[in-house]
Design a protein around this motif. Structure first.
Motif, PDB file in Angstrom:
ATOM      1  N   GLN A  48      41.184  46.204  34.358  1.00  0.00           N
ATOM      2  CA  GLN A  48      41.277  45.716  35.723  1.00  0.00           C
ATOM      3  C   GLN A  48      40.383  44.501  36.011  1.00  0.00           C
ATOM      4  O   GLN A  48      40.848  43.506  36.604  1.00  0.00           O
ATOM      5  CB  GLN A  48      40.944  46.850  36.692  1.00  0.00           C
ATOM      6  N   PRO A  49      39.099  44.495  35.606  1.00  0.00           N
ATOM      7  CA  PRO A  49      38.288  43.302  35.893  1.00  0.00           C
ATOM      8  C   PRO A  49      38.787  42.053  35.192  1.00  0.00           C
ATOM      9  O   PRO A  49      38.723  40.949  35.734  1.00  0.00           O
ATOM     10  CB  PRO A  49      36.890  43.702  35.410  1.00  0.00           C
ATOM     11  N   THR A  50      39.330  42.227  33.974  1.00  0.00           N
ATOM     12  CA  THR A  50      39.882  41.064  33.255  1.00  0.00           C
ATOM     13  C   THR A  50      41.082  40.496  33.996  1.00  0.00           C
ATOM     14  O   THR A  50      41.218  39.272  34.181  1.00  0.00           O
ATOM     15  CB  THR A  50      40.285  41.466  31.830  1.00  0.00           C
ATOM     16  N   ALA A  51      41.967  41.371  34.441  1.00  0.00           N
ATOM     17  CA  ALA A  51      43.146  40.918  35.173  1.00  0.00           C
ATOM     18  C   ALA A  51      42.752  40.263  36.491  1.00  0.00           C
ATOM     19  O   ALA A  51      43.330  39.240  36.909  1.00  0.00           O
ATOM     20  CB  ALA A  51      44.077  42.103  35.425  1.00  0.00           C
ATOM     21  N   LEU A  52      41.749  40.851  37.138  1.00  0.00           N
ATOM     22  CA  LEU A  52      41.294  40.295  38.416  1.00  0.00           C
ATOM     23  C   LEU A  52      40.675  38.917  38.227  1.00  0.00           C
ATOM     24  O   LEU A  52      40.880  37.990  39.047  1.00  0.00           O
ATOM     25  CB  LEU A  52      40.285  41.251  39.052  1.00  0.00           C
ATOM     26  N   LEU A  53      39.947  38.725  37.134  1.00  0.00           N
ATOM     27  CA  LEU A  53      39.332  37.428  36.844  1.00  0.00           C
ATOM     28  C   LEU A  53      40.406  36.377  36.551  1.00  0.00           C
ATOM     29  O   LEU A  53      40.326  35.233  37.031  1.00  0.00           O
ATOM     30  CB  LEU A  53      38.367  37.574  35.673  1.00  0.00           C
TER      31      LEU A  53
END
Length: 322
Positions: A48-53
Motif C-alpha cells: 500500500q505505501p508503495t502504491a500510494l507513493l
C-alpha cells in the motif's frame, strides 16, 4: 473567399474548474507522500505505501502537464491550434479555458490595424513621375491562410522574436501588407494620368477620380492580400503630387492655364457688356454711331474692361454727331 479555417472542436473545460483540479492534485500528492512515509515505518506495511507513493508522483506529473493547457483570450483575439503539426481549428471563445496541453497554439490578433504608407514615386499613364501615398485599415480575416499559406512564422523568427509569438507574427503580416500595398498602389497609379492636361475629355484621372479610384485601389488590395487571409476595411489615397523634378514646371503650367481661363471669362464678360452698351444706346436713341465710331467705341471699351490696370479716360467732346 474560400477558406479552410474552422472552429476548434476539441475538449474545452472552464479554466476555473480546471484550476481547482490543478490546485487539488498537488495537495493530494503531498498527503499521499506523507501517508506513504508513515506506512513505510510500520511493520508488515505490504504494497500500500508503495502504491500510494507512485500515485502521488503521478499526481505531481499530471499537475505539471495540466498547467500547459490553460489559455485566456481577450475580445478580437484567437488561438490557432495544431495537433502534432496538423491544423485542428481556431479557438475564438473569449475568456479563461483549458484545452489538451498537447495541442500547439499560436496567438493572433483579429483587431483592425492602420497602415499609413509613405509616398512613393511612380509613373502615371502618360509617364509623368508623381508622388503618391495611401492610408489603409485592415484586419485578419482567415487565420489558416495567415499562418499556413504565407511564410509569416519564418519571417517572425528571422526578426529575432520567439518562434510563433503574437507580436512577431503580426509584425510579419504588417510587413507583408506593406509590400503588397505598395505594389497595388503602383499598379493603380500606372493606369491613369495625374490629370487631363486641360483637355476636354471625360477620362478618369488620379486627381479627379476620387471615390472611383479609391474603390479600384481597395479591389486590388483585397485581391493581393486575400492570399494571407487579410481583409481591407478601407483604403484611400492620402497624398498626390508631382515629383519634385517636374513640380516647378507643372506649377507654372497650371498657373498659365489658370490665367488663360480667367482671361477667357474676362473677354466673354467684356464682349457681353459692350454688346449691351451698344444695344442700349441704339434702343434709347441716345446717340447715332456709324460703323467706324462703333468700332472705335468697341475697341476703347474692350481696352477698359480687359485691362489689368484702370484706364485713363480722355474726354472728347467734338467728334460725336448728336
Amino acid at each position: 473567399m474560400e477558406t479552410k479555417e474552422f472552429n476548434f472542436k476539441g475538449l474545452t473545460v472552464n479554466g476555473f474548474v480546471m484550476l481547482f483540479i490543478v490546485i487539488l492534485l498537488p495537495i493530494l500528492a503531498i498527503w499521499g507522500i506523507y501517508r506513504s512515509v508513515i506506512l513505510f515505518d510500520m511493520p508488515n506495511h505490504g504494497w500500500q505505501p508503495t502504491a500510494l507513493l507512485i500515485a502521488s508522483l503521478l499526481f505531481i506529473i499530471c499537475t505539471l502537464i495540466l498547467l500547459g493547457g490553460f489559455l485566456m483570450l481577450e475580445p478580437n483575439t484567437a488561438r490557432v491550434t495544431t495537433w502534432f503539426g496538423k491544423y485542428s481549428g481556431t479557438f475564438t471563445r473569449t475568456g479563461f479555458y483549458w484545452i489538451n496541453p498537447f495541442y500547439g497554439t499560436k496567438k493572433v490578433s483579429l483587431r483592425a490595424r492602420n497602415l499609413d504608407a509613405e509616398p512613393i514615386k511612380v509613373n502615371d499613364k502618360v509617364g509623368n513621375p508623381v508622388m503618391i501615398g495611401l492610408v489603409m485599415v485592415w484586419r485578419l480575416k482567415d487565420t489558416y491562410k495567415a499562418l499556413f499559406e504565407v511564410d509569416s512564422q519564418t519571417m517572425a523568427s528571422s526578426d529575432g522574436t520567439m518562434n510563433g509569438n503574437a507580436k512577431g507574427l503580426m509584425r510579419a503580416l504588417e510587413n507583408f501588407v506593406s509590400v503588397q500595398s505598395y505594389a497595388a498602389l503602383r499598379q493603380v497609379a500606372g493606369q491613369y494620368a495625374y490629370d487631363d492636361n486641360d483637355e476636354n475629355t471625360k477620362e478618369l484621372t488620379l486627381r479627379s477620380g476620387g471615390d472611383e479610384i479609391n474603390e479600384q485601389l481597395e479591389d486590388k488590395l483585397n485581391e493581393r492580400l486575400s492570399l494571407a487571409g487579410i481583409e481591407v476595411v478601407e483604403a484611400r489615397i492620402n497624398y498626390l503630387a508631382y515629383a519634385p523634378e517636374i513640380a516647378a514646371v507643372m506649377l507654372r503650367r497650371q498657373q498659365a492655364s489658370a490665367i488663360i481661363t480667367a482671361r477667357e471669362k474676362i473677354v466673354e464678360g467684356a464682349v457681353s457688356m459692350v454688346k449691351m452698351a451698344l444695344d442700349k444706346l441704339s434702343a434709347d436713341d441716345i446717340v447715332e454711331l456709324d460703323e467706324d465710331k462703333k468700332a472705335t467705341m468697341v475697341s476703347n471699351l474692350l481696352v477698359v474692361l480687359c485691362a489689368d490696370e484702370s484706364a485713363q479716360p480722355v474726354v472728347n467732346t467734338g467728334t460725336l454727331n448728336m
